[in-house]
Scaffold this motif. Structure first.
Motif, mmCIF file in Angstrom:
data_model
loop_
_atom_site.group_PDB
_atom_site.id
_atom_site.type_symbol
_atom_site.label_atom_id
_atom_site.label_comp_id
_atom_site.label_asym_id
_atom_site.label_seq_id
_atom_site.Cartn_x
_atom_site.Cartn_y
_atom_site.Cartn_z
ATOM 1 N N ALA A 82 0.826 -1.216 0.000
ATOM 2 C CA ALA A 82 0.000 0.000 0.000
ATOM 3 C C ALA A 82 0.858 1.263 0.000
ATOM 4 C CB ALA A 82 -0.942 -0.004 1.196
ATOM 5 N N GLU A 83 2.019 1.237 0.659
ATOM 6 C CA GLU A 83 2.851 2.439 0.728
ATOM 7 C C GLU A 83 3.777 2.599 -0.472
ATOM 8 O OE1 GLU A 83 5.494 2.988 4.051
ATOM 9 O OE2 GLU A 83 6.792 1.352 3.439
ATOM 10 N N ALA A 84 3.920 1.570 -1.291
ATOM 11 C CA ALA A 84 4.867 1.606 -2.412
ATOM 12 C C ALA A 84 4.696 2.820 -3.328
ATOM 13 C CB ALA A 84 4.803 0.298 -3.200
ATOM 14 N N PRO A 85 3.473 3.169 -3.769
ATOM 15 C CA PRO A 85 3.361 4.341 -4.647
ATOM 16 C C PRO A 85 3.751 5.648 -3.955
ATOM 17 C CG PRO A 85 1.187 3.372 -4.225
ATOM 18 C CD PRO A 85 2.211 2.471 -3.608
ATOM 19 N N HIS A 86 3.590 5.711 -2.649
ATOM 20 C CA HIS A 86 3.928 6.935 -1.916
ATOM 21 C C HIS A 86 5.438 7.050 -1.713
ATOM 22 C CE1 HIS A 86 -0.316 7.131 -1.690
ATOM 23 N NE2 HIS A 86 -0.364 6.029 -0.978
ATOM 24 N N LEU A 87 6.113 5.910 -1.593
ATOM 25 C CA LEU A 87 7.573 5.941 -1.571
ATOM 26 C C LEU A 87 8.103 6.391 -2.929
ATOM 27 C CD1 LEU A 87 8.384 2.691 0.449
ATOM 28 C CD2 LEU A 87 8.789 5.047 1.178
ATOM 29 N N MET A 88 7.460 5.944 -3.999
ATOM 30 C CA MET A 88 7.860 6.390 -5.336
ATOM 31 C C MET A 88 7.642 7.899 -5.477
ATOM 32 S SD MET A 88 9.208 3.821 -6.824
ATOM 33 C CE MET A 88 9.350 4.439 -8.495
ATOM 34 N N ALA A 89 6.552 8.416 -4.900
ATOM 35 C CA ALA A 89 6.291 9.864 -4.943
ATOM 36 C C ALA A 89 7.373 10.620 -4.173
ATOM 37 C CB ALA A 89 4.910 10.171 -4.373
ATOM 38 N N LEU A 90 7.798 10.082 -3.040
ATOM 39 C CA LEU A 90 8.880 10.709 -2.280
ATOM 40 C C LEU A 90 10.178 10.707 -3.080
ATOM 41 C CD1 LEU A 90 8.011 9.225 1.210
ATOM 42 C CD2 LEU A 90 8.175 11.674 0.691
ATOM 43 N N LYS A 91 10.469 9.590 -3.733
ATOM 44 C CA LYS A 91 11.668 9.508 -4.565
ATOM 45 C C LYS A 91 11.582 10.526 -5.706
ATOM 46 C CE LYS A 91 14.320 6.502 -7.578
ATOM 47 N NZ LYS A 91 14.353 5.243 -8.306
ATOM 48 N N ASP A 92 10.416 10.595 -6.360
ATOM 49 C CA ASP A 92 10.232 11.544 -7.462
ATOM 50 C C ASP A 92 10.376 12.990 -6.996
ATOM 51 O OD1 ASP A 92 9.831 9.377 -9.127
ATOM 52 O OD2 ASP A 92 7.646 9.581 -9.177
ATOM 53 N N ALA A 93 10.079 13.246 -5.716
ATOM 54 C CA ALA A 93 10.210 14.598 -5.157
ATOM 55 C C ALA A 93 11.648 14.890 -4.725
ATOM 56 C CB ALA A 93 9.256 14.771 -3.980
ATOM 57 N N GLY A 94 12.560 13.909 -4.910
ATOM 58 C CA GLY A 94 13.966 14.149 -4.609
ATOM 59 C C GLY A 94 14.493 13.478 -3.360
ATOM 60 N N ALA A 95 13.669 12.702 -2.666
ATOM 61 C CA ALA A 95 14.127 12.026 -1.447
ATOM 62 C C ALA A 95 15.034 10.854 -1.799
ATOM 63 C CB ALA A 95 12.936 11.527 -0.632
ATOM 64 N N THR A 96 16.111 10.721 -1.053
ATOM 65 C CA THR A 96 16.958 9.534 -1.148
ATOM 66 C C THR A 96 16.418 8.547 -0.127
ATOM 67 O OG1 THR A 96 18.874 10.845 -1.787
ATOM 68 C CG2 THR A 96 19.302 8.638 -0.909
ATOM 69 N N ILE A 97 16.136 7.331 -0.579
ATOM 70 C CA ILE A 97 15.524 6.334 0.295
ATOM 71 C C ILE A 97 16.383 5.080 0.307
ATOM 72 C CG2 ILE A 97 13.445 5.016 0.831
ATOM 73 C CD1 ILE A 97 11.900 6.982 -1.005
ATOM 74 N N ASP A 98 16.800 4.679 1.484
ATOM 75 C CA ASP A 98 17.482 3.407 1.697
ATOM 76 C C ASP A 98 16.515 2.500 2.442
ATOM 77 O OD1 ASP A 98 20.008 4.108 0.569
ATOM 78 O OD2 ASP A 98 20.430 5.286 2.363
ATOM 79 N N ALA A 99 16.788 1.193 2.374
ATOM 80 C CA ALA A 99 15.842 0.262 2.983
ATOM 81 C C ALA A 99 16.553 -0.862 3.719
ATOM 82 C CB ALA A 99 14.933 -0.335 1.908
ATOM 83 N N ILE A 100 15.817 -1.408 4.652
ATOM 84 C CA ILE A 100 16.227 -2.632 5.336
ATOM 85 C C ILE A 100 15.093 -3.625 5.132
ATOM 86 C CG2 ILE A 100 16.731 -3.711 7.550
ATOM 87 C CD1 ILE A 100 17.916 -1.042 8.478
ATOM 88 N N ALA A 101 15.430 -4.760 4.517
ATOM 89 C CA ALA A 101 14.447 -5.823 4.299
ATOM 90 C C ALA A 101 14.493 -6.769 5.495
ATOM 91 C CB ALA A 101 14.745 -6.570 3.009
ATOM 92 N N ILE A 102 13.333 -7.048 6.046
ATOM 93 C CA ILE A 102 13.223 -7.836 7.273
ATOM 94 C C ILE A 102 12.795 -9.269 6.959
ATOM 95 C CG2 ILE A 102 12.031 -8.000 9.508
ATOM 96 C CD1 ILE A 102 13.899 -5.544 9.171
ATOM 97 N N ARG A 103 13.593 -10.225 7.429
ATOM 98 C CA ARG A 103 13.270 -11.655 7.282
ATOM 99 C C ARG A 103 12.707 -11.978 5.900
ATOM 100 N NH1 ARG A 103 11.050 -13.728 13.133
ATOM 101 N NH2 ARG A 103 13.002 -13.338 14.186
ATOM 102 N N ASP A 104 13.508 -11.707 4.888
ATOM 103 C CA ASP A 104 13.030 -11.848 3.525
ATOM 104 C C ASP A 104 14.013 -12.645 2.688
ATOM 105 O OD1 ASP A 104 11.129 -11.351 1.488
ATOM 106 O OD2 ASP A 104 10.882 -9.302 2.199
#
Length: 176
Positions: A82-104
């Motif tokens: 559900a949050e994926a498109p909003h993370l893309m919007a943040l990236k498109d607005a210039g945010a640098t986003i790093d991630a930690i994948a949990i038990r995956d």
């Protein structure tokens, strides 16, 4: 007279309970668990890359002078979808986003990103949830705003929604 007072006691108790319930519904308390690390430096960590083609993640990456987001997610997490498109919007607005994948698993994460978009610069593999717990994060998804010195300045618990994007962008701007 004493007997008539005793008859009113259950009614008074009922009214008191009703008032308590009504007040909780009108002004619910913030029951979310916030990290005690807000305002503190990120804990030291170094995570291997989760998928091919993206670097892993380590604490020094957050002390580059530029604020960024740290998103805790998992491919098996429905709110993460559900949050994926909003993370893309943040990236498109210039945010640098790093991630930690949990038990995956790498294949599951790669499929998730192919299906829902890839806003991440780097993704670290936290198979044992050690870094997540050290951050004071209790679940997925959660997102932290990290200032350019590697300090946690904001924590967003749960999935990011459209109405959260301006607040997160403002926190990133204020963290410069």
């Amino acid at each position: 007279m004493k007997r008539s007072l005793i008859l009113w006691v259950p009614f008074a108790v009922f009214v008191g309970v009703a008032i308590l319930v009504a007040s909780a519904l009108v002004a619910p308390a913030d029951r979310s668990v916030k990290s005690k690390l807000i305002g503190q430096p990120l804990p030291e960590f170094a995570l291997d890359p989760m998928i091919e083609g993206k670097p892993g993640l380590a604490t020094p990456a957050f002390a580059t002078g530029r604020p960024r987001l740290l998103n805790i997610f998992a491919s098996w997490c429905v709110p993460c979808i559900a949050e994926a498109p909003h993370l893309m919007a943040l990236k498109d607005a210039g945010a640098t986003i790093d991630a930690i994948a949990i038990r995956d698993e790498p294949d599951a994460v790669a499929a998730f990103l192919a299906r829902h978009g890839d806003p991440y610069r780097a993704i670290g593999d936290d198979a044992e949830r050690r870094v997540q717990l050290n951050l004071g994060s209790a679940g997925v998804p959660e997102t932290f705003v990290i200032d350019g010195h590697g300090r946690i300045v904001m924590q967003h618990i749960g999935d990011i929604r459209a109405e959260d994007v301006p607040e997160i962008l403002a926190a990133l701007e204020a963290a410069e």
